[in-house]
Scaffold this motif. Structure first.
Motif, PDB file in Angstrom:
ATOM      1  N   GLY A   1     -28.067  21.469  93.422  1.00  0.00           N
ATOM      2  CA  GLY A   1     -28.503  20.300  94.177  1.00  0.00           C
ATOM      3  C   GLY A   1     -27.987  20.259  95.607  1.00  0.00           C
ATOM      4  O   GLY A   1     -27.182  21.084  96.021  1.00  0.00           O
TER       5      GLY A   1
ATOM      6  N   PRO B   1     -32.040  17.904 103.020  1.00  0.00           N
ATOM      7  CA  PRO B   1     -31.636  18.502 101.743  1.00  0.00           C
ATOM      8  C   PRO B   1     -31.967  20.002 101.671  1.00  0.00           C
ATOM      9  O   PRO B   1     -31.196  20.786 101.114  1.00  0.00           O
ATOM     10  CB  PRO B   1     -32.431  17.689 100.715  1.00  0.00           C
ATOM     11  CG  PRO B   1     -32.576  16.332 101.355  1.00  0.00           C
ATOM     12  CD  PRO B   1     -32.781  16.620 102.822  1.00  0.00           C
TER      13      PRO B   1
ATOM     14  N   ALA C   1     -36.935   8.908  94.532  1.00  0.00           N
ATOM     15  CA  ALA C   1     -35.979   9.024  95.655  1.00  0.00           C
ATOM     16  C   ALA C   1     -36.501   8.200  96.833  1.00  0.00           C
ATOM     17  O   ALA C   1     -36.500   8.647  97.981  1.00  0.00           O
ATOM     18  CB  ALA C   1     -35.758  10.482  96.066  1.00  0.00           C
TER      19      ALA C   1
ATOM     20  N   SER D   1     -34.948   7.825 100.306  1.00  0.00           N
ATOM     21  CA  SER D   1     -34.878   8.971 101.223  1.00  0.00           C
ATOM     22  C   SER D   1     -35.729   8.696 102.459  1.00  0.00           C
ATOM     23  O   SER D   1     -36.586   7.806 102.454  1.00  0.00           O
ATOM     24  CB  SER D   1     -35.394  10.228 100.523  1.00  0.00           C
ATOM     25  OG  SER D   1     -36.771  10.075 100.254  1.00  0.00           O
TER      26      SER D   1
ATOM     27  N   VAL E   1     -36.922  14.044  92.686  1.00  0.00           N
ATOM     28  CA  VAL E   1     -35.699  13.991  91.865  1.00  0.00           C
ATOM     29  C   VAL E   1     -35.824  14.941  90.668  1.00  0.00           C
ATOM     30  O   VAL E   1     -34.951  15.765  90.407  1.00  0.00           O
ATOM     31  CB  VAL E   1     -35.407  12.546  91.410  1.00  0.00           C
ATOM     32  CG1 VAL E   1     -34.146  12.512  90.555  1.00  0.00           C
ATOM     33  CG2 VAL E   1     -35.251  11.631  92.615  1.00  0.00           C
TER      34      VAL E   1
ATOM     35  N   LEU F   1     -33.527  16.911  93.715  1.00  0.00           N
ATOM     36  CA  LEU F   1     -32.291  16.210  94.077  1.00  0.00           C
ATOM     37  C   LEU F   1     -31.353  16.084  92.883  1.00  0.00           C
ATOM     38  O   LEU F   1     -30.142  16.010  93.046  1.00  0.00           O
ATOM     39  CB  LEU F   1     -32.628  14.828  94.639  1.00  0.00           C
ATOM     40  CG  LEU F   1     -33.316  14.856  96.012  1.00  0.00           C
ATOM     41  CD1 LEU F   1     -33.963  13.514  96.323  1.00  0.00           C
ATOM     42  CD2 LEU F   1     -32.325  15.237  97.100  1.00  0.00           C
ATOM     43  N   SER F   2     -31.906  16.041  91.677  1.00  0.00           N
ATOM     44  CA  SER F   2     -31.075  15.934  90.479  1.00  0.00           C
ATOM     45  C   SER F   2     -30.795  17.328  89.905  1.00  0.00           C
ATOM     46  O   SER F   2     -31.638  18.218  90.004  1.00  0.00           O
ATOM     47  CB  SER F   2     -31.814  15.103  89.433  1.00  0.00           C
ATOM     48  OG  SER F   2     -31.294  15.356  88.154  1.00  0.00           O
TER      49      SER F   2
END
Ligand SMILES: NC(=O)c1ccc[n+]([C@@H]2O[C@H](COP(=O)([O-])OP(=O)(O)OC[C@H]3O[C@@H](n4cnc5c(N)ncnc54)[C@H](OP(=O)(O)O)[C@@H]3O)[C@@H](O)[C@H]2O)c1
Length: 326
Positions: free
Chosen positions: A17, A53, A153, A156, A216, A240-241
């Motif tokens: 992540g 990210p 998310a 974001s 996510v 993201l997860s």
């Protein structure tokens, strides 16, 4: 010039992540020669660079392209063209590097430089390409798919851009978050609430979203997917997860015509005509110039603060980390 170099090489076999405990595990601050400028390229004196990210996935070796040991990190930013085609010299431009943005200078293909409208602030200019074009492309897909869309998310930057766009386009937004916050969406669903599933069932049975734009990709996403109507599409565009969600209702793919797919802006660039790309870029600039879109900034770092400060900065909620080069 000052630069932030990657210390890793190639791909890593991990999937951990977009957070880090210590940037020194992946990056070093160094003084290096200016990059060479080849035929058709532009040398940009960078003002600011984005921390997305994707930059963090990349320095860890967990992104869609391999690292090169000693290469400058960072994919996106804005700055002034100092060497290159006459028409670009002196222009403030947004750019995507392949990578190379976390430095004082970068060379990119001159044709990919985007001259900036004077009304766009440097902070908005820094993230002018990756997130805005992704938001625009995916909301176009959502509008074609139906009247409502699920956005995970949602706190974001991309989530906020897409919620604002949904309002303009008349597409109802179902924003999925993990903490209580008001984002101006039509429906908010908090995955941490004990009522998450009941609230999701109630909202989805009324709004019947046929698309979920998911950054996510956790078990809660799969739950939402199972509650969506027939012909629903689960579009994964981020991870993201660290969860590895399992599929509980494979029959829905067969009997309800549901689909799971991915979206990557790099592929969108390859598949989209120059005219459509130009229209998208113009629309993005207009949205930032007239204030419909804006960039929330949570932290700013100078280049010499990145290695010590990045891990803490990117944990700050409600905005981006920006590298202020000058
Ligand atoms: N596929 C593509 O072409 C493409 C292009 C651009 C961006 N992306 C992806 O889009 C996503 C958003 O990018 P961004 O720059 O807009 O992000 P950002 O502004 O940096 O925000 C990150 C957000 O992620 C949330 N988050 C982090 N870990 C989470 C988790 N485990 N569960 C739920 N929420 C989590 C945070 O929520 P809190 O506020 O609750 O902390 C924060 O709102 C990223 O995954 C990025 O890789 C993909």
């Amino acid at each position: 010039m000052q630069a932030i170099l990657q210390t890793g090489d190639g791909y890593a076999p991990t999937s951990t992540g977009p957070l880090i405990d210590n940037a020194a595990d992946w990056l070093e601050f160094a003084t290096v020669p200016l990059p060479d400028v080849g035929e058709g390229q532009a040398l940009i004196h960078i003002r600011r660079a984005a921390v997305n990210p994707s930059d963090i996935h990349f320095i860890k070796g967990e992104y869609g392209q391999p690292r090169l040991h000693g290469q400058v990190a960072g994919f996106e930013g804005c700055g002034d063209v100092v060497v290159g085609p006459k028409s670009l010299i002196g222009q403030r431009v947004a750019f995507v590097a392949g990578p190379g943005a976390w430095a004082e200078y970068v060379t990119v293909d001159a044709a990919t430089c985007i001259p900036l409208h004077p009304a766009i602030s440097d902070n908005d200019a820094t993230g002018q390409i990756v997130n805005p074009l992704t938001a625009r492309a995916m909301m176009g897909m959502a509008a074609d798919a139906g009247d409502a869309v699920i956005i995970t998310a949602a706190t974001s930057q991309l989530g906020k851009l897409m919620i604002a766009m949904g309002r303009d386009m008349g597409v109802k937004t179902i924003a999925v978050v993990r903490r209580e916050v008001d984002l101006g969406a039509d429906v908010m669903l908090n995955t941490q609430s004990p009522d998450f599933i009941a609230n999701a069932k109630a909202a989805l049975s009324v709004l019947k979203p046929r698309m979920m734009l998911d950054a996510v990709c956790e078990q809660a996403s799969e739950t939402l997917f199972t509650l969506m109507p027939n012909r629903a599409r689960w579009v994964s565009y981020g991870k993201l997860s660290n969860d590895a969600p399992h599929l509980t209702q494979m029959g829905q793919l067969i009997f309800l015509g549901k689909r799971i797919e991915g979206f990557w802006l790099t592929q969108w660039f390859r598949d989209t005509s120059p005219a459509d790309k130009m229209a998208a870029i113009t629309d993005v600039q207009t949205r930032f110039a007239d204030g419909r879109w804006t960039t929330d900034v949570a932290a700013e770092l100078r280049l010499d603060q990145v290695v010590d400060g990045l891990a803490t900065a990117i944990r700050k909620p409600d905005g981006k980390t920006i590298i202020v080069v000058r």
